[in-house]
Design a protein around this motif. Structure first.
Motif, PDB file in Angstrom:
ATOM      1  N   GLN A 115       0.809  -1.216   0.000  1.00  0.00           N
ATOM      2  CA  GLN A 115       0.000   0.000   0.000  1.00  0.00           C
ATOM      3  C   GLN A 115       0.846   1.273   0.000  1.00  0.00           C
ATOM      4  O   GLN A 115       0.339   2.358  -0.254  1.00  0.00           O
ATOM      5  CB  GLN A 115      -1.009   0.010   1.153  1.00  0.00           C
ATOM      6  N   THR A 116       2.142   1.152   0.243  1.00  0.00           N
ATOM      7  CA  THR A 116       3.007   2.335   0.199  1.00  0.00           C
ATOM      8  C   THR A 116       3.512   2.627  -1.204  1.00  0.00           C
ATOM      9  O   THR A 116       4.092   3.685  -1.443  1.00  0.00           O
ATOM     10  CB  THR A 116       4.209   2.182   1.145  1.00  0.00           C
ATOM     11  N   SER A 120       4.586   3.791 -10.495  1.00  0.00           N
ATOM     12  CA  SER A 120       5.639   2.934 -11.043  1.00  0.00           C
ATOM     13  C   SER A 120       7.013   3.299 -10.499  1.00  0.00           C
ATOM     14  O   SER A 120       7.894   2.445 -10.394  1.00  0.00           O
ATOM     15  CB  SER A 120       5.636   2.988 -12.568  1.00  0.00           C
ATOM     16  N   TYR A 121       7.215   4.556 -10.129  1.00  0.00           N
ATOM     17  CA  TYR A 121       8.503   4.964  -9.583  1.00  0.00           C
ATOM     18  C   TYR A 121       8.761   4.313  -8.221  1.00  0.00           C
ATOM     19  O   TYR A 121       9.892   3.994  -7.886  1.00  0.00           O
ATOM     20  CB  TYR A 121       8.591   6.491  -9.472  1.00  0.00           C
ATOM     21  N   ASP A 122       7.703   4.130  -7.441  1.00  0.00           N
ATOM     22  CA  ASP A 122       7.841   3.456  -6.149  1.00  0.00           C
ATOM     23  C   ASP A 122       8.242   1.999  -6.349  1.00  0.00           C
ATOM     24  O   ASP A 122       9.092   1.466  -5.637  1.00  0.00           O
ATOM     25  CB  ASP A 122       6.538   3.537  -5.349  1.00  0.00           C
ATOM     26  N   PHE A 123       7.626   1.338  -7.340  1.00  0.00           N
ATOM     27  CA  PHE A 123       7.977  -0.048  -7.636  1.00  0.00           C
ATOM     28  C   PHE A 123       9.409  -0.137  -8.152  1.00  0.00           C
ATOM     29  O   PHE A 123      10.152  -1.057  -7.834  1.00  0.00           O
ATOM     30  CB  PHE A 123       6.998  -0.653  -8.654  1.00  0.00           C
ATOM     31  N   GLU A 124       9.813   0.852  -8.955  1.00  0.00           N
ATOM     32  CA  GLU A 124      11.178   0.873  -9.473  1.00  0.00           C
ATOM     33  C   GLU A 124      12.188   1.042  -8.348  1.00  0.00           C
ATOM     34  O   GLU A 124      13.265   0.441  -8.370  1.00  0.00           O
ATOM     35  CB  GLU A 124      11.324   1.997 -10.494  1.00  0.00           C
ATOM     36  N   ALA A 125      11.843   1.829  -7.340  1.00  0.00           N
ATOM     37  CA  ALA A 125      12.744   2.028  -6.202  1.00  0.00           C
ATOM     38  C   ALA A 125      12.981   0.704  -5.468  1.00  0.00           C
ATOM     39  O   ALA A 125      14.115   0.407  -5.061  1.00  0.00           O
ATOM     40  CB  ALA A 125      12.169   3.068  -5.247  1.00  0.00           C
ATOM     41  N   LEU A 161      -1.855   5.109  -8.137  1.00  0.00           N
ATOM     42  CA  LEU A 161      -2.783   4.346  -7.314  1.00  0.00           C
ATOM     43  C   LEU A 161      -3.206   5.247  -6.169  1.00  0.00           C
ATOM     44  O   LEU A 161      -2.365   5.847  -5.505  1.00  0.00           O
ATOM     45  CB  LEU A 161      -2.093   3.087  -6.780  1.00  0.00           C
ATOM     46  N   ARG A 162      -4.496   5.355  -5.957  1.00  0.00           N
ATOM     47  CA  ARG A 162      -4.981   6.247  -4.903  1.00  0.00           C
ATOM     48  C   ARG A 162      -5.557   5.426  -3.756  1.00  0.00           C
ATOM     49  O   ARG A 162      -6.688   4.956  -3.836  1.00  0.00           O
ATOM     50  CB  ARG A 162      -6.039   7.179  -5.457  1.00  0.00           C
ATOM     51  N   SER A 164      -6.847   6.275  -1.051  1.00  0.00           N
ATOM     52  CA  SER A 164      -8.080   6.797  -0.455  1.00  0.00           C
ATOM     53  C   SER A 164      -9.316   6.262  -1.169  1.00  0.00           C
ATOM     54  O   SER A 164     -10.400   6.218  -0.595  1.00  0.00           O
ATOM     55  CB  SER A 164      -8.078   8.327  -0.487  1.00  0.00           C
ATOM     56  N   ILE A 165      -9.171   5.843  -2.410  1.00  0.00           N
ATOM     57  CA  ILE A 165     -10.299   5.302  -3.161  1.00  0.00           C
ATOM     58  C   ILE A 165     -10.425   3.795  -2.941  1.00  0.00           C
ATOM     59  O   ILE A 165     -11.493   3.233  -3.024  1.00  0.00           O
ATOM     60  CB  ILE A 165     -10.138   5.616  -4.662  1.00  0.00           C
ATOM     61  N   LEU A 166      -9.335   3.149  -2.619  1.00  0.00           N
ATOM     62  CA  LEU A 166      -9.354   1.715  -2.413  1.00  0.00           C
ATOM     63  C   LEU A 166      -9.904   1.424  -1.015  1.00  0.00           C
ATOM     64  O   LEU A 166      -9.263   1.665  -0.018  1.00  0.00           O
ATOM     65  CB  LEU A 166      -7.945   1.139  -2.580  1.00  0.00           C
ATOM     66  N   VAL A 167     -11.108   0.917  -0.974  1.00  0.00           N
ATOM     67  CA  VAL A 167     -11.794   0.685   0.285  1.00  0.00           C
ATOM     68  C   VAL A 167     -11.893  -0.810   0.537  1.00  0.00           C
ATOM     69  O   VAL A 167     -12.192  -1.588  -0.376  1.00  0.00           O
ATOM     70  CB  VAL A 167     -13.215   1.304   0.246  1.00  0.00           C
ATOM     71  N   ASN A 168     -11.686  -1.217   1.777  1.00  0.00           N
ATOM     72  CA  ASN A 168     -11.807  -2.614   2.145  1.00  0.00           C
ATOM     73  C   ASN A 168     -13.273  -3.030   2.039  1.00  0.00           C
ATOM     74  O   ASN A 168     -14.142  -2.469   2.714  1.00  0.00           O
ATOM     75  CB  ASN A 168     -11.297  -2.824   3.572  1.00  0.00           C
ATOM     76  N   ILE A 169     -13.560  -4.001   1.183  1.00  0.00           N
ATOM     77  CA  ILE A 169     -14.939  -4.444   1.016  1.00  0.00           C
ATOM     78  C   ILE A 169     -15.118  -5.894   1.464  1.00  0.00           C
ATOM     79  O   ILE A 169     -15.958  -6.616   0.973  1.00  0.00           O
ATOM     80  CB  ILE A 169     -15.426  -4.284  -0.446  1.00  0.00           C
ATOM     81  N   LYS A 170     -14.301  -6.292   2.410  1.00  0.00           N
ATOM     82  CA  LYS A 170     -14.395  -7.647   2.945  1.00  0.00           C
ATOM     83  C   LYS A 170     -15.791  -7.884   3.530  1.00  0.00           C
ATOM     84  O   LYS A 170     -16.396  -8.920   3.323  1.00  0.00           O
ATOM     85  CB  LYS A 170     -13.311  -7.871   3.993  1.00  0.00           C
TER      86      LYS A 170
END
Length: 174
Positions: A115-116, A120-125, A161-162, A164-170
């Motif tokens: 989630q951090t 793509s730059y974060d994945f590249e890091a 990827l945002r 705040s929009i990704l909500v847990n829908i379990k």
């Protein structure tokens, strides 16, 4: 010879020789080059001069396990096309030297929580910390096709990827 000999669809023999780490380590020169890939040992001596990435890339892993380096550059289907003449046998992992086993464990790195990673730059890091330098250099050099590399970079830079929009829908309350 060449690619015809090196890359040819084969059917693996059902009974294969077992190769110890000490036996593998004896074949550690460009004149006698055995490399382990995914637990299988191959004699790649004849292919060194023809390898598109150069002989040094393979010779670096002579007498050892080149799986990580191989996987970073090649598709997994490439393994199925290695010529039968190059297959030596199955690598006996129980004979792996203690220092090699310890080194492999030490190379493991804790990944940041997914989630951090917001783009793509974060994945590249993360990739820069985990991949071997020569593999990362190849992937980021655009050596195969600079147009594709540039366009992919442009497209991926627009993806965010945002969280705040990704909500847990379990559990959903209707």
């Amino acid at each position: 010879q060449g690619y015809q000999c090196w890359f040819a669809p084969i059917s693996r023999p059902t009974m294969s020789k077992t190769v110890s780490w000490s036996e593998l380590s004896k074949h550690s020169s460009a004149q006698d080059c055995w490399v382990a890939l995914h637990g299988k040992v191959y004699d790649v001596t004849q292919f060194l001069a023809e390898h598109p990435g150069g002989a040094k890339v393979i010779a670096k892993w002579a007498g050892g396990d080149g799986t990580k380096s191989f996987d970073a550059i090649h598709p997994k289907t490439m393994m199925q096309q290695l010529s039968a003449e190059t297959f030596v046998g199955e690598l006996d992992e129980s004979t792996r030297p203690k220092e090699a086993a310890g080194q492999a464990a030490a190379e493991e790195m804790v990944l940041p929580p997914i989630q951090t990673c917001l783009n793509s730059y974060d994945f590249e890091a993360v990739a820069r910390k985990r991949m071997q330098k020569e593999n990362l250099d190849y992937l980021t050099s655009a050596a195969d096709d600079e147009v594709t590399f540039r366009e992919n970079s442009n497209v991926f830079s627009r993806v965010w990827l945002r969280p705040s929009i990704l909500v847990n829908i379990k559990e959903v309350d209707t």
